[in-house]
Design a protein around this motif. Sequence first.
Motif, PDB file in Angstrom:
ATOM      1  N   GLN A  14       5.082 -11.818   2.067  1.00 52.22           N
ATOM      2  CA  GLN A  14       5.958 -11.451   2.200  1.00 52.22           C
ATOM      3  C   GLN A  14       6.944 -10.917   2.875  1.00 52.22           C
ATOM      4  O   GLN A  14       7.399 -10.901   3.860  1.00 52.22           O
ATOM      5  CB  GLN A  14       6.343 -12.513   1.025  1.00 52.22           C
ATOM      6  CG  GLN A  14       6.123 -14.199   0.424  1.00 52.22           C
ATOM      7  CD  GLN A  14       7.082 -14.331  -0.404  1.00 52.22           C
ATOM      8  OE1 GLN A  14       6.918 -13.373  -0.992  1.00 52.22           O
ATOM      9  NE2 GLN A  14       6.768 -15.746  -0.882  1.00 52.22           N
ATOM     10  N   ILE A  15       6.667  -9.716   2.377  1.00 51.68           N
ATOM     11  CA  ILE A  15       7.337  -8.427   2.982  1.00 51.68           C
ATOM     12  C   ILE A  15       6.484  -8.271   4.581  1.00 51.68           C
ATOM     13  O   ILE A  15       7.228  -8.055   5.249  1.00 51.68           O
ATOM     14  CB  ILE A  15       7.468  -7.580   1.952  1.00 51.68           C
ATOM     15  CG1 ILE A  15       8.010  -7.684   1.054  1.00 51.68           C
ATOM     16  CG2 ILE A  15       8.091  -6.348   2.362  1.00 51.68           C
ATOM     17  CD1 ILE A  15       8.024  -6.659  -0.306  1.00 51.68           C
ATOM     18  N   ASP A  31       7.587   1.240   8.051  1.00 50.97           N
ATOM     19  CA  ASP A  31       9.167   0.503   7.639  1.00 50.97           C
ATOM     20  C   ASP A  31       8.395   0.074   6.386  1.00 50.97           C
ATOM     21  O   ASP A  31       9.114  -0.177   4.969  1.00 50.97           O
ATOM     22  CB  ASP A  31      10.337  -0.071   8.474  1.00 50.97           C
ATOM     23  CG  ASP A  31      10.808   0.319   9.514  1.00 50.97           C
ATOM     24  OD1 ASP A  31      10.897   2.032   9.368  1.00 50.97           O
ATOM     25  OD2 ASP A  31      11.271  -0.048   9.986  1.00 50.97           O
ATOM     26  N   PHE A  32       7.253  -0.995   6.419  1.00 51.18           N
ATOM     27  CA  PHE A  32       6.818  -1.818   4.965  1.00 51.18           C
ATOM     28  C   PHE A  32       6.439  -1.001   4.132  1.00 51.18           C
ATOM     29  O   PHE A  32       6.482  -1.382   3.064  1.00 51.18           O
ATOM     30  CB  PHE A  32       5.794  -2.233   6.152  1.00 51.18           C
ATOM     31  CG  PHE A  32       4.856  -2.997   4.903  1.00 51.18           C
ATOM     32  CD1 PHE A  32       4.955  -4.287   3.833  1.00 51.18           C
ATOM     33  CD2 PHE A  32       3.509  -2.211   4.012  1.00 51.18           C
ATOM     34  CE1 PHE A  32       4.294  -4.962   2.370  1.00 51.18           C
ATOM     35  CE2 PHE A  32       2.645  -2.814   3.133  1.00 51.18           C
ATOM     36  CZ  PHE A  32       3.336  -4.703   2.727  1.00 51.18           C
ATOM     37  N   ALA A  33       5.864   0.228   4.574  1.00 54.88           N
ATOM     38  CA  ALA A  33       5.506   1.497   3.549  1.00 54.88           C
ATOM     39  C   ALA A  33       6.553   2.169   2.764  1.00 54.88           C
ATOM     40  O   ALA A  33       5.921   2.362   1.889  1.00 54.88           O
ATOM     41  CB  ALA A  33       3.959   2.270   3.952  1.00 54.88           C
ATOM     42  N   GLN A  34       7.921   1.957   3.628  1.00 55.91           N
ATOM     43  CA  GLN A  34       8.862   2.759   2.825  1.00 55.91           C
ATOM     44  C   GLN A  34       9.279   1.719   1.799  1.00 55.91           C
ATOM     45  O   GLN A  34       9.622   2.253   0.967  1.00 55.91           O
ATOM     46  CB  GLN A  34       9.968   3.907   4.065  1.00 55.91           C
ATOM     47  CG  GLN A  34       9.159   4.774   4.395  1.00 55.91           C
ATOM     48  CD  GLN A  34       9.586   5.615   3.671  1.00 55.91           C
ATOM     49  OE1 GLN A  34      10.273   5.808   2.441  1.00 55.91           O
ATOM     50  NE2 GLN A  34       8.873   6.615   4.035  1.00 55.91           N
ATOM     51  N   GLN A  39      11.370   0.159  -3.491  1.00 62.50           N
ATOM     52  CA  GLN A  39      11.530  -1.334  -4.141  1.00 62.50           C
ATOM     53  C   GLN A  39      10.400  -1.321  -4.667  1.00 62.50           C
ATOM     54  O   GLN A  39      10.679  -1.503  -6.513  1.00 62.50           O
ATOM     55  CB  GLN A  39      11.719  -2.421  -2.882  1.00 62.50           C
ATOM     56  CG  GLN A  39      12.842  -2.163  -2.287  1.00 62.50           C
ATOM     57  CD  GLN A  39      14.238  -2.208  -2.924  1.00 62.50           C
ATOM     58  OE1 GLN A  39      14.710  -2.738  -3.865  1.00 62.50           O
ATOM     59  NE2 GLN A  39      14.942  -1.190  -1.626  1.00 62.50           N
ATOM     60  N   TRP A  40       9.139  -1.136  -5.259  1.00 68.83           N
ATOM     61  CA  TRP A  40       7.772  -1.203  -6.396  1.00 68.83           C
ATOM     62  C   TRP A  40       7.775  -0.031  -6.823  1.00 68.83           C
ATOM     63  O   TRP A  40       7.818   1.127  -6.663  1.00 68.83           O
ATOM     64  CB  TRP A  40       6.917  -1.751  -5.449  1.00 68.83           C
ATOM     65  CG  TRP A  40       6.866  -3.030  -4.666  1.00 68.83           C
ATOM     66  CD1 TRP A  40       7.970  -4.008  -3.806  1.00 68.83           C
ATOM     67  CD2 TRP A  40       5.464  -4.006  -4.661  1.00 68.83           C
ATOM     68  NE1 TRP A  40       7.474  -4.981  -3.344  1.00 68.83           N
ATOM     69  CE2 TRP A  40       5.876  -5.296  -3.714  1.00 68.83           C
ATOM     70  CE3 TRP A  40       3.723  -3.776  -4.653  1.00 68.83           C
ATOM     71  CZ2 TRP A  40       5.260  -5.865  -3.535  1.00 68.83           C
ATOM     72  CZ3 TRP A  40       3.309  -5.229  -4.030  1.00 68.83           C
ATOM     73  CH2 TRP A  40       3.523  -6.543  -4.085  1.00 68.83           C
ATOM     74  N   HIS A  71      -0.410   4.262   6.350  1.00 66.35           N
ATOM     75  CA  HIS A  71       0.075   4.849   5.171  1.00 66.35           C
ATOM     76  C   HIS A  71       0.253   5.170   3.698  1.00 66.35           C
ATOM     77  O   HIS A  71       1.278   5.101   2.634  1.00 66.35           O
ATOM     78  CB  HIS A  71       2.076   4.361   5.236  1.00 66.35           C
ATOM     79  CG  HIS A  71       2.048   4.017   6.626  1.00 66.35           C
ATOM     80  ND1 HIS A  71       2.413   5.678   7.203  1.00 66.35           N
ATOM     81  CD2 HIS A  71       2.546   3.324   7.634  1.00 66.35           C
ATOM     82  CE1 HIS A  71       2.925   4.831   8.524  1.00 66.35           C
ATOM     83  NE2 HIS A  71       2.785   3.984   8.527  1.00 66.35           N
ATOM     84  N   ARG A  72      -1.162   5.121   3.540  1.00 65.29           N
ATOM     85  CA  ARG A  72      -1.895   5.063   2.195  1.00 65.29           C
ATOM     86  C   ARG A  72      -0.586   6.696   1.109  1.00 65.29           C
ATOM     87  O   ARG A  72      -0.752   6.252  -0.210  1.00 65.29           O
ATOM     88  CB  ARG A  72      -3.006   5.080   1.766  1.00 65.29           C
ATOM     89  CG  ARG A  72      -3.905   5.679   0.358  1.00 65.29           C
ATOM     90  CD  ARG A  72      -3.800   4.322   0.033  1.00 65.29           C
ATOM     91  NE  ARG A  72      -4.256   3.757  -1.590  1.00 65.29           N
ATOM     92  CZ  ARG A  72      -5.737   3.467  -1.471  1.00 65.29           C
ATOM     93  NH1 ARG A  72      -6.627   2.677  -0.737  1.00 65.29           N
ATOM     94  NH2 ARG A  72      -5.870   3.239  -3.004  1.00 65.29           N
ATOM     95  N   GLU A  73      -0.674   7.115   1.908  1.00 65.74           N
ATOM     96  CA  GLU A  73      -0.185   8.572   0.768  1.00 65.74           C
ATOM     97  C   GLU A  73       1.308   8.225   0.082  1.00 65.74           C
ATOM     98  O   GLU A  73       1.750   8.323  -0.823  1.00 65.74           O
ATOM     99  CB  GLU A  73      -0.728   9.130   1.289  1.00 65.74           C
ATOM    100  CG  GLU A  73       0.824   9.584   2.809  1.00 65.74           C
ATOM    101  CD  GLU A  73       0.747   8.971   4.439  1.00 65.74           C
ATOM    102  OE1 GLU A  73       1.276   8.880   4.961  1.00 65.74           O
ATOM    103  OE2 GLU A  73      -0.906   8.363   3.703  1.00 65.74           O
TER     104      GLU A  73
END
Length: 82
Positions: A14-15, A31-34, A39-40, A71-73
């Motif tokens: 969803q995100i 931006d998704f990774a950030q 938030q999580w 952006h695994r790290e």
Amino acid sequence: MGMNATQLIKMANQIGAFFASQPDPQQAREDFAQHLKRQWDPQMRSALCTHLDATEGEGLSAFVLEAMQAHREQLEPLARPA
């Protein structure tokens, strides 16, 4: 842990769908990774990474998969000192 993989996958997708609508795909993945990093909580991020490794990302959208791999790290909670 209250969250199971199915719930995490649904939330991540969803995100991801929200960020995937941005014009710049590279920026969108970042931006998704950030967003997940902010938030999580670490347990959620760790569980999502574990799912990715165990199943090659079964159930995750292509966007989320790419973003997690790129952006695994940022997503991986910091290793605790031994």
